[in-house]
Motif scaffolding. Sequence first.
Motif, PDB file in Angstrom:
ATOM      1  N   TYR A 152       0.752  -0.748  -0.184  1.00  0.00           N
ATOM      2  CA  TYR A 152      -0.328  -0.029   0.649  1.00  0.00           C
ATOM      3  C   TYR A 152       1.165   0.967   0.135  1.00  0.00           C
ATOM      4  CZ  TYR A 152      -4.321  -2.925   1.417  1.00  0.00           C
ATOM      5  OH  TYR A 152      -4.941  -3.658   1.897  1.00  0.00           O
ATOM      6  N   TRP A 164      -8.876   4.857   0.064  1.00  0.00           N
ATOM      7  CA  TRP A 164      -8.286   3.776   1.312  1.00  0.00           C
ATOM      8  C   TRP A 164      -9.384   4.349   2.582  1.00  0.00           C
ATOM      9  CZ3 TRP A 164      -6.513  -0.589   2.686  1.00  0.00           C
ATOM     10  CH2 TRP A 164      -6.169  -0.669   4.136  1.00  0.00           C
ATOM     11  N   ASN A 165      -9.499   5.616   2.681  1.00  0.00           N
ATOM     12  CA  ASN A 165      -9.738   6.180   4.620  1.00  0.00           C
ATOM     13  C   ASN A 165     -11.374   5.444   4.645  1.00  0.00           C
ATOM     14  OD1 ASN A 165      -7.811   6.596   6.396  1.00  0.00           O
ATOM     15  ND2 ASN A 165      -7.522   7.589   4.748  1.00  0.00           N
ATOM     16  N   SER A 168     -11.961   1.948   3.966  1.00  0.00           N
ATOM     17  CA  SER A 168     -11.057   1.060   5.489  1.00  0.00           C
ATOM     18  C   SER A 168     -12.410   1.039   6.325  1.00  0.00           C
ATOM     19  CB  SER A 168      -9.806   2.363   6.007  1.00  0.00           C
ATOM     20  OG  SER A 168      -8.778   1.243   5.352  1.00  0.00           O
ATOM     21  N   ILE A 173     -12.804  -2.217   8.314  1.00  0.00           N
ATOM     22  CA  ILE A 173     -13.334  -2.674   9.889  1.00  0.00           C
ATOM     23  C   ILE A 173     -14.300  -3.348  10.769  1.00  0.00           C
ATOM     24  CG2 ILE A 173     -12.438  -0.667  12.330  1.00  0.00           C
ATOM     25  CD1 ILE A 173     -10.624   1.208  10.164  1.00  0.00           C
ATOM     26  N   TYR A 186      -7.129  -3.881  12.680  1.00  0.00           N
ATOM     27  CA  TYR A 186      -7.756  -3.183  11.394  1.00  0.00           C
ATOM     28  C   TYR A 186      -7.291  -1.372  10.742  1.00  0.00           C
ATOM     29  CZ  TYR A 186      -8.716  -8.432   9.887  1.00  0.00           C
ATOM     30  OH  TYR A 186      -8.267  -9.701  10.657  1.00  0.00           O
ATOM     31  N   ARG A 187      -7.648  -1.131  12.512  1.00  0.00           N
ATOM     32  CA  ARG A 187      -7.307  -0.276  12.907  1.00  0.00           C
ATOM     33  C   ARG A 187      -5.925   0.547  12.515  1.00  0.00           C
ATOM     34  NH1 ARG A 187     -11.213  -0.747  17.881  1.00  0.00           N
ATOM     35  NH2 ARG A 187     -12.715  -0.561  17.293  1.00  0.00           N
ATOM     36  N   ARG A 190      -5.394   0.965   8.579  1.00  0.00           N
ATOM     37  CA  ARG A 190      -5.571   2.340   7.960  1.00  0.00           C
ATOM     38  C   ARG A 190      -4.370   2.760   9.091  1.00  0.00           C
ATOM     39  NH1 ARG A 190     -11.596   5.376  10.029  1.00  0.00           N
ATOM     40  NH2 ARG A 190     -10.711   7.127   8.225  1.00  0.00           N
ATOM     41  N   ARG A 191      -3.995   2.805   9.828  1.00  0.00           N
ATOM     42  CA  ARG A 191      -3.087   4.005  10.379  1.00  0.00           C
ATOM     43  C   ARG A 191      -1.629   3.969   9.596  1.00  0.00           C
ATOM     44  NH1 ARG A 191      -4.819   3.023  15.067  1.00  0.00           N
ATOM     45  NH2 ARG A 191      -2.837   1.508  15.692  1.00  0.00           N
ATOM     46  N   ASN A 194      -1.804   5.081   5.660  1.00  0.00           N
ATOM     47  CA  ASN A 194      -2.104   6.362   5.600  1.00  0.00           C
ATOM     48  C   ASN A 194      -0.333   6.955   6.322  1.00  0.00           C
ATOM     49  OD1 ASN A 194      -4.761   7.167   5.098  1.00  0.00           O
ATOM     50  ND2 ASN A 194      -5.427   6.762   7.310  1.00  0.00           N
TER      51      ASN A 194
END
Length: 236
Positions: A152, A164-165, A168, A173, A186-187, A190-191, A194
């Motif tokens: 990614y 993406w966000n 997510s 999530i 899964y959180r 996402r972070r 980014n």
Amino acid sequence: MSTDRYDVPEAFDAGAEAYDGLVGSNPGYHEHLRLSAERMRIPDQGRGLRLLDIGCGTGASTAALLQAAPLAEIVAVDGSAGMLEQARRKTWPSSVSFVHSRAETLAEAGVAGPFDGILGAYLIRNVPDPDAVLQSLRALLRPGGVLAVHEYSVRDSAVAKAVWNAVSAAIIIPAGKLRTGDADLYRYLRRSVNRFDGATQFRNRLSRNGFVDVQSQTMPGWQRNIVHTFLARAPR
């Protein structure tokens, strides 16, 4: 929770049983891994070659590499014992072997080069010291050997980052929590995406760590400019 404090292999141990079901529901997941393996351009179906699948997880990337190079010897490595257990339950030819090791401790686990090619899928973003790992992978390659990093990277595209966000928050999530009862992994996913290098920055990172012929290509479909194949070679 910060990337450097999050024990990714331990987290994947907890989510290993649900992992294949989750990624299987992601349109293009397996197809994109196969595309990255194909982009390595491994000659003669891998006849007589040794390949390393670093961060193999449950074996999805191993299967992609095997399809691209069915005659190669493949060493597949992962730091999560739970993910490796899922991988080993599948049917593999004798040319495929699995090793339990973090990317930082390959030598201690007996993983030694030279390798003709290395595939690292969704790995570099998760290691505490990406530069050190990239240097160790370069040292494992034969001169001219190819590294493919399937990863990614959204920071270079505002559209990709927004997609993406949104995906997510709305899908990844909640689906992860539904299947495992715990959304922390899964959180973190996402972070970590980014925070990871933009595509240009990561190509520069590869060059800075001694790789040559550095390039990247993105994926088709909804993951355009979200997931990329970064390709590079060890100097001859």
